[in-house]
Design an enzyme around this catalytic site. Sequence first.
Site, mmCIF file in Angstrom:
data_model
loop_
_atom_site.group_PDB
_atom_site.id
_atom_site.type_symbol
_atom_site.label_atom_id
_atom_site.label_comp_id
_atom_site.label_asym_id
_atom_site.label_seq_id
_atom_site.Cartn_x
_atom_site.Cartn_y
_atom_site.Cartn_z
ATOM 1 N N ILE A 94 -0.055 -0.419 -3.919
ATOM 2 C CA ILE A 94 0.676 -2.235 -4.411
ATOM 3 C C ILE A 94 0.319 -2.865 -3.686
ATOM 4 C CG2 ILE A 94 2.524 -2.494 -4.306
ATOM 5 C CD1 ILE A 94 3.298 -0.010 -4.606
ATOM 6 N N CYS A 95 0.159 -4.219 -4.213
ATOM 7 C CA CYS A 95 0.126 -5.328 -3.062
ATOM 8 C C CYS A 95 0.552 -6.220 -3.037
ATOM 9 C CB CYS A 95 -1.628 -5.864 -3.958
ATOM 10 S SG CYS A 95 -2.476 -7.078 -2.794
ATOM 11 N N VAL A 96 1.570 -6.022 -2.213
ATOM 12 C CA VAL A 96 2.223 -7.410 -1.826
ATOM 13 C C VAL A 96 2.130 -7.849 -0.422
ATOM 14 C CG1 VAL A 96 4.104 -5.213 -1.777
ATOM 15 C CG2 VAL A 96 4.949 -7.486 -2.336
#
Length: 234
Positions: A94-96
């Site tokens: 996940i890229c956040v």
Amino acid sequence: MNSNVENLPPHVLRLVYKEVSALAADPPEGIKIYPSEEDITELHTAIEGPEGTPFAGGVFRMRLVLGKDFPAVPPKGYFLTKIFHPNVGHKGEICVNVLKRDWKAELGLRHVLLTIKCLLIHPNPESALNEEAGRLLLEDYAEYESRARLLTEIHAMGGPGGTSGAPQDPNDGPQPKKHAGDPTKRAGPSAVPVALGNGANGASTTSSNSSSSSSSNNVAGKKKADKKRALRRL
């Protein structure tokens, strides 16, 4: 991925345990928490797909992994359920921003989970890990929505707890007869009495037949003797 329980200081482990216990007792809306008693540094969750998105109706399993430098370093998040989303890589990473440059130690795990759920509502194509999903989101939303919805239906709507793959209960179905190798048991309780009865009846029948045959022979012999005496008188 190896556990980091031994690498975290005792006071950090106590804080993590306290927060995870609070999350399990009072989880954010639409999120279920599955803490592990064996490894408190890996938190498994299930996020319901928000209404009004291509993920609605689906349940997406995810895990957060706390590294040895937590909380100075943010946890890492992974989707375990396959999803078509710009900010989720092909391996589930996940890229956040909250898991990167915007992380602060005081934010806590609840904030992380809520941010990831919001990511399902408002994807960020500018930091896409899935470039195709990011491109479709910007150029052809209908196609993006169709692809995301399809993967949701395939991978996130089946639900856990199915019995099709469950091992068959040994008590189900026909059972083998007890004492199957013992002919006397297999024949049933009446076998021995019947056999004995047949022997006794046989002996009785044989005796009766012998008496009847002997009586018939005596009658025939007597008739022959009477016939001879009658012929001598002529």
